[in-house]
Design an enzyme around this catalytic site. Structure first.
Site, PDB file in Angstrom:
ATOM      1  N   LEU A 244      19.578   6.899 -77.272  1.00 19.70           N
ATOM      2  CA  LEU A 244      18.355   7.672 -77.450  1.00 19.70           C
ATOM      3  C   LEU A 244      18.315   8.184 -78.882  1.00 19.70           C
ATOM      4  O   LEU A 244      18.935   9.193 -79.227  1.00 19.70           O
ATOM      5  CB  LEU A 244      18.289   8.830 -76.450  1.00 19.70           C
ATOM      6  N   ASP A 245      17.566   7.481 -79.715  1.00 19.33           N
ATOM      7  CA  ASP A 245      17.531   7.769 -81.146  1.00 19.33           C
ATOM      8  C   ASP A 245      16.742   9.040 -81.425  1.00 19.33           C
ATOM      9  O   ASP A 245      15.623   9.220 -80.922  1.00 19.33           O
ATOM     10  CB  ASP A 245      16.896   6.587 -81.890  1.00 19.33           C
TER      11      ASP A 245
END
Length: 587
Positions: A244-245
């Site tokens: 999850l950037d």
């Protein structure tokens, strides 16, 4: 209660928390049903097992771009799709020492080397197609990016936003210069709000990172459902690990810092709830380049991220090896809580980004950070800045290839580059957690100044693109690339055989001295102990067995060299940057 009814109840409770301050045009029950229907479109519901470790000591992740290794002809024309080349290189040179691969964003993009996504469900045609991604996912555990905070200003969604109609026209976070934005935490120096010309007049949109990366508005239920739809599609394509950037910035609220808000944490828990009910073996890793205490919060109560990036490790470990003093690294290790079963640390020293300095805040003083930055700059590195709420700037990350970052000490370059580099990785491989190895560390790539000049981006210094034949030649010749590559493979091969190196095995810090860093690992069945000892200086150091608490009545072996340590040996001599994994089990 059925699995579906239980899931709907949990999702509804989570949505009620996230959207408590938002006026919705859909009921919480209908919202929950929509999300559950979306996540199950390709998969049946399954009952997840809480606190289950989804990893073992055999797991290690290679981090790479889809085109980090490319096959060219003599005119520098690409001969085959880079994902084909990558897959072949993985099979021929990386397996079986590494069983997982993180392919950095392989979608169509407009900037930031992939992190400004134009289309989330397409593969960049210059790299290959979904069948190439699927093939890699069959041979390796595939980690992929969910670029969740923002998308490209060249996306169809943003085009529809400017037109005022179509899918995506209401997906973007609005902004207002009159809002109280003084507390907003920024990782960049650009203006937070961007003025956009639309069919409905001029509007401001929120841009945390750059004006080409426009933030998505998760207060709109359709945005959340769109992301769940993308997640379901990725699971179908074989993705096992979701990165999850920039997730820490997901929820915005004027008058706050707009980072790590409670709504953001609950959103991560919601993603976890949905994913684990259709893919119980899938893993969520949160990419949160923030101070250590804030980063740890993303574990939740073993119900949020499965893994968190150990962001404080790179600056602390590099600082240790440049100064020859382990005080701060040891203090940090002693303060780190053991990860609960079902969670673990994701350890790394280098990545496609720079070495973040925010995770060193509170662990290193401003003076020490400035000295670290100065040394890195003297080794050819660059420094990227961020803007503080008062308008001033501060170093945000150091941009340099790790091999060049470790070319010497605070005294300057020396002849111990290779030993120091392998020492850094021997420490990381032995620590509690899953190791992640950047491809340019695996093959000891150096600073790429030409790419920096071409892109005008500091991060390009550590994003070299290799010609396959040139790289293979260097790996076969007597070069530092060959020596580092084989040294790394040897350490990883040894690591995968040690139960005491399970990511959740017990870890205790040893108190030896400030020049020798050490910790002890014990397998979960308590049958194997490993004393991990590292000379972090450029000098020869002698230790007695008593100083490392070694019980000489047992049989001990140094796993790195395979040599036995017998009961007649009273002194251990450690060469500069020598590493020892001393185990009671020889395997």
């Amino acid at each position: 209660m059925s699995i579906k009814d239980n899931l709907l109840q949990r999702v509804q409770q989570q949505l009620e928390f996230i959207y408590a301050e938002v006026e919705l045009n859909i009921s919480y029950l209908d919202f929950s049903k929509m999300l559950v229907e979306t996540i199950t479109q390709y998969s049946d519901l399954q009952q997840p097992e809480p606190h289950k470790n989804l990893w073992t000591e055999k797991d290690a992740i290679l981090i790479t771009y889809g085109d980090s290794i490319t096959q060219y002809d003599s005119q520098h024309n690409v001969l085959e799709k880079p994902l084909h080349t990558l897959h072949r290189f993985l099979n021929d040179y990386i397996a079986p020492t590494i069983n997982s691969v993180h392919i950095l964003p392989f979608y169509p993009y407009s900037s930031d080397d992939g992190f400004s996504v134009i289309n989330y469900v397409s593969v960049n045609e210059s790299l290959g197609e979904w069948s190439d991604v699927n093939a890699i996912a069959k041979d390796y555990n595939l980690m992929a990016d969910l670029v969740i905070n923002h998308c490209s200003s060249r996306s169809l969604w943003y085009a529809n936003f400017k037109k005022g109609k179509g899918i995506g026209h209401d997906y973007f976070m609005p902004g207002d210069p009159n809002w109280d934005l003084t507390q907003v935490v920024r990782p960049r120096t650009s203006e937070l709000l961007k003025l956009a010309k639309t069919k409905k007049g001029e509007k401001f949109v929120w841009c945390t990172f750059s004006h080409d990366q426009v933030d998505l508005n998760f207060q709109n239920p359709n945005v959340l459902n769109e992301m769940v739809n993308i997640i379901a599609f990725y699971i179908r394509q074989g993705v096992k690990v979701f990165r999850l950037d920039a997730v820490a910035f997901l929820w915005k609220k004027p008058g706050t810092s707009c980072i790590n808000l409670e709504e953001t944490h609950e959103a991560v828990r919601l993603f976890r709830t949905l994913i684990e009910h259709v893919a119980p073996n899938a893993i969520i890793i949160t990419e949160t380049n923030i101070p250590n205490r804030e980063n740890l919060a993303y574990f939740g109560n073993a119900n949020e991220a499965h893994c968190i990036y150990n962001f404080s490790l790179p600056p602390l470990l590099i600082n240790t090896l440049l100064t020859g003093n382990n005080r701060y690294l040891k203090q940090w290790m002693m303060s780190m809580p053991p990860a609960q079963n079902g969670t673990c640390y994701f350890n790394f020293i280098a990545s496609h980004d720079g070495v973040g300095l925010r995770p060193a805040e509170g662990l290193l003083s401003d003076k020490e950070i400035n000295e670290l930055v100065g040394t890195i700059q003297s080794f050819g590195g660059r420094v990227s800045l961020r803007t503080l709420p008062d308008g001033s700037t501060r170093p945000y990350e150091m941009n340099i290839a790790l091999y060049d970052a470790l070319q010497g000490t605070t005294k300057g370059p020396d002849s111990f580059n290779e030993a120091r580099f392998l020492c850094a990785h021997a420490i990381m491989f032995a620590m509690e957690g899953i190791p992640g190895v950047y491809i340019h560390s695996m093959i000891a790539t150096q600073n790429d100044y030409e790419k920096v000049k071409h892109t005008n981006s500091n991060r390009s210094i550590n994003r070299h693109r290799w010609d396959e034949l040139e790289l293979i030649q260097k790996l076969n010749d007597d070069t530092h690339h060959n020596r580092i590559f084989n040294g790394m493979r040897h350490l990883l091969k040894v690591r995968t055989k040690q139960k005491a190196f399970h990511p959740n095995a017990t870890q205790f810090t040893l108190h030896i001295n400030e020049q020798v860093f050490g910790f002890w690992r014990q397998s979960m069945d308590r049958k194997q102990s490993i004393f991990c000892i590292f000379n972090i200086t450029d000098e020869l150091i002698s230790l007695t067995l008593a100083e490392i608490n070694l019980v000489v009545t047992d049989n001990w072996w140094d796993l790195v060299t395979g040599n036995e340590i017998n009961d007649t040996q009273e002194i251990i001599e450690l060469k500069p940057y020598q590493c020892m994994w001393i185990s009671n089990v020889n395997s």
